[in-house]
Design a protein around this motif. Sequence first.
Motif, PDB file in Angstrom:
ATOM      1  N   TRP A   1      22.234 -72.805  34.735  1.00  0.00           N
ATOM      2  CA  TRP A   1      21.877 -70.977  35.509  1.00  0.00           C
ATOM      3  C   TRP A   1      20.757 -71.087  35.736  1.00  0.00           C
ATOM      4  O   TRP A   1      20.155 -70.461  36.174  1.00  0.00           O
ATOM      5  CB  TRP A   1      21.698 -70.121  33.979  1.00  0.00           C
ATOM      6  N   ILE A   2      19.931 -72.229  35.379  1.00  0.00           N
ATOM      7  CA  ILE A   2      18.200 -71.936  35.840  1.00  0.00           C
ATOM      8  C   ILE A   2      18.359 -72.343  37.238  1.00  0.00           C
ATOM      9  O   ILE A   2      17.426 -71.666  37.917  1.00  0.00           O
ATOM     10  CB  ILE A   2      17.802 -72.957  35.119  1.00  0.00           C
ATOM     11  N   THR A   3      18.717 -73.250  37.599  1.00  0.00           N
ATOM     12  CA  THR A   3      18.971 -74.349  38.958  1.00  0.00           C
ATOM     13  C   THR A   3      19.629 -73.354  39.735  1.00  0.00           C
ATOM     14  O   THR A   3      18.772 -72.664  41.223  1.00  0.00           O
ATOM     15  CB  THR A   3      19.439 -75.075  39.033  1.00  0.00           C
TER      16      THR A   3
ATOM     17  N   SER B   1      19.639 -70.012  39.795  1.00  0.00           N
ATOM     18  CA  SER B   1      18.940 -68.615  40.067  1.00  0.00           C
ATOM     19  C   SER B   1      17.945 -68.896  40.899  1.00  0.00           C
ATOM     20  O   SER B   1      17.487 -67.961  41.462  1.00  0.00           O
ATOM     21  CB  SER B   1      18.633 -68.103  38.568  1.00  0.00           C
TER      22      SER B   1
END
Length: 59
Positions: free
Chosen positions: A3-5, A7
């Motif tokens: 989810w960090i990638t 976002s």
Amino acid sequence: MHWITFSVAGLLLAGSLAALLALCAKTRGHGIVPGGFDFDRYKASELSQRGLFNKTRWH
């Protein structure tokens, strides 16, 4: 971690899209005003309204 990638990629995509839209909007119209414009007459009128004396001229 995915989810960090996603976002970060989404924010980069949104930022580049916003920059592209800003550049495209800036280049529309080309800044051409139809008709003629006498800068010396405009400048003299503006300065006379303010009570100033102008000795400069654009040539």
